[in-house]
Design a protein around this motif. Structure first.
Motif, PDB file in Angstrom:
ATOM      1  N   HIS A 153       0.831  -1.203   0.000  1.00 48.96           N
ATOM      2  CA  HIS A 153       0.000   0.000   0.000  1.00 48.96           C
ATOM      3  C   HIS A 153       0.866   1.253   0.000  1.00 48.96           C
ATOM      4  N   SER A 220      -6.853  -3.269  -8.000  1.00 50.58           N
ATOM      5  CA  SER A 220      -7.995  -4.168  -7.808  1.00 50.58           C
ATOM      6  C   SER A 220      -7.535  -5.607  -7.603  1.00 50.58           C
ATOM      7  N   GLN A 223      -5.848  -5.950  -4.165  1.00 52.44           N
ATOM      8  CA  GLN A 223      -6.842  -5.849  -3.098  1.00 52.44           C
ATOM      9  C   GLN A 223      -7.628  -7.147  -2.958  1.00 52.44           C
ATOM     10  N   HIS A 224      -8.047  -7.735  -4.071  1.00 52.82           N
ATOM     11  CA  HIS A 224      -8.796  -8.994  -4.006  1.00 52.82           C
ATOM     12  C   HIS A 224      -7.895 -10.146  -3.571  1.00 52.82           C
ATOM     13  N   ARG A 226      -5.536  -9.863  -1.419  1.00 51.98           N
ATOM     14  CA  ARG A 226      -5.466  -9.719   0.034  1.00 51.98           C
ATOM     15  C   ARG A 226      -6.743 -10.223   0.698  1.00 51.98           C
ATOM     16  N   ASP A 236      -8.263  -2.694   4.557  1.00 54.51           N
ATOM     17  CA  ASP A 236      -9.292  -2.674   3.515  1.00 54.51           C
ATOM     18  C   ASP A 236      -9.781  -1.263   3.201  1.00 54.51           C
ATOM     19  N   TYR A 239      -7.065   0.496   1.122  1.00 56.73           N
ATOM     20  CA  TYR A 239      -7.014   0.057  -0.268  1.00 56.73           C
ATOM     21  C   TYR A 239      -8.211   0.575  -1.058  1.00 56.73           C
ATOM     22  N   TYR A 243      -7.880   2.909  -4.312  1.00 54.75           N
ATOM     23  CA  TYR A 243      -8.550   2.628  -5.594  1.00 54.75           C
ATOM     24  C   TYR A 243      -9.359   3.845  -6.049  1.00 54.75           C
TER      25      TYR A 243
END
Length: 338
Positions: A153, A220, A223-224, A226, A236, A239, A243
């Motif tokens: 991040h 994206s 993030q998914h 993770r 979360d 992120y 985004y």
């Protein structure tokens, strides 16, 4: 020349003095440790040995050093690989030089390690990417308590902030073009200068769009990835906010492309309008000049006519010329032809 730096955390505490590039796999053997290795301007052998030690995908290693690699992300069984471009700006040397400085950054994300691979900037003399800012943002998030997701991040957050700065610079450049366009100073000083600067900004926007838009897929995917791993749920919202920043940068880039296209088309329209004005004035003056030319041409014939060789004839012809010229000038001026 290859330069390797890194950090090591154990039980949430930094132990950077114990970091050893040759012993990264030993550091990853313990779940209590987190490793970040940054490799600047690597040679192929260095990455090949690291890939063999950590079990990195061979094709991903090739992509990390391949020339002109695009922004992308790839998910493998043991790690995630992505490539992004950090952007900087500098004062161009001329009207045709780019304002953007691109720094390519590739990263291998493992469960307890982040391996970043950076290539030198494409513009000589330009400032390099501030990798230390990534480390500072990681510490601000709480360090090892959030795992490698906080490191990723921090890296992407610095990259996206650089995108915003680059978009702002190009936005200011377009506003300067608009001011110059309607003031007309650029055309008087250098007829082709405005066109060259507009074309340069259009090229920079094309490069910016190629860099910024694919970052949406990178963020994206990470993030998914993770979320699937169900680690560090505290990240979360961060992120999600990251985004959102990527979307805003993308939308801003698209709007700038429309703006610079409008500037380019408006410049062509103004040139046509100025050309029409010049032609209109030339036509008006040509009509005015044609009147005395016609009269003096008539009196210049080698034939006898009333008033020839007399003062009255000269005065009459001169008066006719003056009256007709004044009448035509007044008519054209009233219609804004002059």
């Amino acid at each position: 020349m290859t330069k390797v730096t890194g950090r090591l955390w154990r039980d949430g505490e930094p132990h950077d003095d114990e970091f050893a590039f040759d012993a990264i796999s030993d550091c990853l053997a313990s779940e209590r440790q987190l490793v970040w290795a940054d490799i600047y301007d690597p040679d192929h052998d260095t990455l090949r040995l690291l890939a063999a030690e950590l079990g990195l995908n061979t094709w991903a290693v090739e992509d990390a050093v391949a020339p002109k690699e695009r922004t992308k992300t790839a998910v493998y069984q043991s790690h995630t690989f992505f490539t992004v471009y950090a952007l900087g700006t500098h004062e161009p040397a001329g009207d045709s030089a780019s304002m953007l400085v691109k720094h390519r950054i590739s990263a291998f994300v493992l469960p307890r390690a982040l391996i970043t691979v950076r290539l030198p900037g494409l513009n000589s003399g330009a400032a390099e990417f501030d990798i230390g800012e990534v480390s500072r943002r990681f510490d601000e998030l709480g360090g090892q308590s959030h795992g490698v997701g906080a490191l990723v991040h921090g890296l992407l957050d610095v990259v996206v902030d650089g995108h915003f700065d680059a978009v702002q610079v190009l936005d200011d450049a377009i506003e300067a073009l608009e001011d110059e366009l309607f003031s007309g100073s650029g055309d008087r000083a250098e007829p082709h200068g405005l066109q060259r600067r507009t074309f340069r900004v259009r090229k920079d926007l094309v490069d910016l769009r190629r860099v910024v838009l694919p970052v949406r897929e990178v963020v994206s995917t990470i993030q998914h990835r993770r979320l699937d791993a169900r680690t560090s749920p505290e990240l979360d919202p961060l992120y999600a906010d990251l985004y959102d920043h990527v979307l805003r940068a993308s939308e801003w880039t698209e709007s700038l492309r429309d703006m610079v296209t409008t500037v380019f088309e408006t410049n062509l329209s103004l040139q046509d309008a100025r050309l029409n004005t010049v032609m209109k004035k030339l036509t008006g003056w040509a009509a005015i000049i044609a009147v005395p030319t016609a009269i003096t041409g008539f009196y210049g014939q080698n034939v006898l006519y009333p008033g020839v060789d007399t003062v009255a004839g000269f005065l009459t012809s001169s008066a006719v010329i003056v009256v007709l010229v004044v009448v035509l000038y007044a008519m054209f001026k009233r219609r804004d032809w002059l």
